[in-house]
Design a protein around this motif. Structure first.
Motif, PDB file in Angstrom:
ATOM      1  N   GLY A 217       8.502   8.937 -13.096  1.00 17.55           N
ATOM      2  CA  GLY A 217       7.972   9.101 -14.449  1.00 17.55           C
ATOM      3  C   GLY A 217       6.763   8.254 -14.781  1.00 17.55           C
ATOM      4  N   ALA A 218       6.327   7.391 -13.877  1.00 22.22           N
ATOM      5  CA  ALA A 218       5.224   6.478 -14.191  1.00 22.22           C
ATOM      6  C   ALA A 218       3.907   7.207 -14.418  1.00 22.22           C
TER       7      ALA A 218
ATOM      8  N   ARG B  25       0.815  -1.225   0.000  1.00 20.57           N
ATOM      9  CA  ARG B  25       0.000   0.000   0.000  1.00 20.57           C
ATOM     10  C   ARG B  25       0.845   1.269   0.000  1.00 20.57           C
ATOM     11  N   TYR B  26       1.946   1.262   0.707  1.00 18.75           N
ATOM     12  CA  TYR B  26       2.708   2.498   0.884  1.00 18.75           C
ATOM     13  C   TYR B  26       4.032   2.515   0.128  1.00 18.75           C
TER      14      TYR B  26
ATOM     15  N   HIS C  57      -2.724   6.748  -7.058  1.00 22.18           N
ATOM     16  CA  HIS C  57      -1.723   7.242  -8.006  1.00 22.18           C
ATOM     17  C   HIS C  57      -2.201   7.311  -9.454  1.00 22.18           C
ATOM     18  N   PHE C  58      -3.167   6.474  -9.818  1.00 15.10           N
ATOM     19  CA  PHE C  58      -3.649   6.417 -11.202  1.00 15.10           C
ATOM     20  C   PHE C  58      -5.175   6.430 -11.235  1.00 15.10           C
TER      21      PHE C  58
ATOM     22  N   LYS D 186      -3.021  -3.050  -3.261  1.00 11.79           N
ATOM     23  CA  LYS D 186      -2.668  -2.662  -4.625  1.00 11.79           C
ATOM     24  C   LYS D 186      -3.795  -1.862  -5.280  1.00 11.79           C
ATOM     25  N   TYR D 187      -5.026  -2.277  -5.028  1.00  8.92           N
ATOM     26  CA  TYR D 187      -6.161  -1.539  -5.582  1.00  8.92           C
ATOM     27  C   TYR D 187      -6.181  -0.101  -5.048  1.00  8.92           C
ATOM     28  N   ASP D 188      -6.006   0.045  -3.734  1.00  6.42           N
ATOM     29  CA  ASP D 188      -5.995   1.383  -3.127  1.00  6.42           C
ATOM     30  C   ASP D 188      -4.816   2.209  -3.626  1.00  6.42           C
TER      31      ASP D 188
END
Length: 176
Positions: free
Chosen positions: A70-71, A63-64, A107-108, A100-102
């Motif tokens: 650059g992603a 999660r953290y 971020h995306f 991972k979902y959170d």
């Protein structure tokens, strides 16, 4: 119709190496030199591979984790010309699913839940491109495999290699 890209999370958009090094040092007081990790299987790059692997099951590990440089910019640009799928073999670490979902939502946020695939075997995913750091996933890619550089894969010469998101963008721009 847009071409499709499957993008791995760990060591591609998520800086798992840095996260693992930092958490290992916090837990065991041992600083790992990234250069000493080069060419070694991931957990074998740590003095205590079993302890290092166990960290992957620790709540918060995924999660953290920091984002790869650059992603965000790269995926924002790619999203204009490609259909992006985030594909993670998250089933290996079931506690990572929600984390991972959170992480992705933070971020995306422009990537829909419909374009997130958590699986055990990536060979079932069929896209025009697959960006990943592991041969076990790239070798079965039905499209164009792209090897994203990570410490564990520096000696691999198979598949087209990109060292960062600048190189990945350049390669994909040429293949729109």
């Amino acid at each position: 119709m847009k071409k499709t890209i499957a993008i791995d999370m760990d060591n591609v958009i998520v800086d798992i190496e840095t996260n693992w090094i930092n958490i290992y040092e916090q837990e065991f007081g041992v600083k790992i030199d990234r250069n000493e990790m080069l060419g070694k299987p991931e957990d074998m790059a740590f003095p205590d591979p079993v302890a290092a692997r166990n960290l992957l099951y620790k709540p918060g590990f995924f999660r953290y984790a920091p984002i790869m440089p650059g992603a965000v910019e790269a995926l924002t640009e790619l999203n204009k010309n490609f259909e992006i799928y985030i594909v993670s073999a998250a089933m290996e670490f079931p506690n990572s699913l929600a984390e991972k979902y959170d992480w992705l939502a933070e971020h995306f946020p422009f990537i829909s839940w419909r374009n997130i695939i958590f699986c055990g075997d990536k060979s079932v995913v069929v896209t025009d491109f697959l960006i990943d750091d592991h041969l076990k996933n790239l070798d079965f890619c039905k499209g164009t495999p792209i090897l994203f550089t990570a410490a564990h894969n520096v000696n691999i010469t198979k598949h087209h290699r990109v060292n960062n998101w600048v190189e990945a963008l350049q390669f994909l721009r040429e293949h729109v």
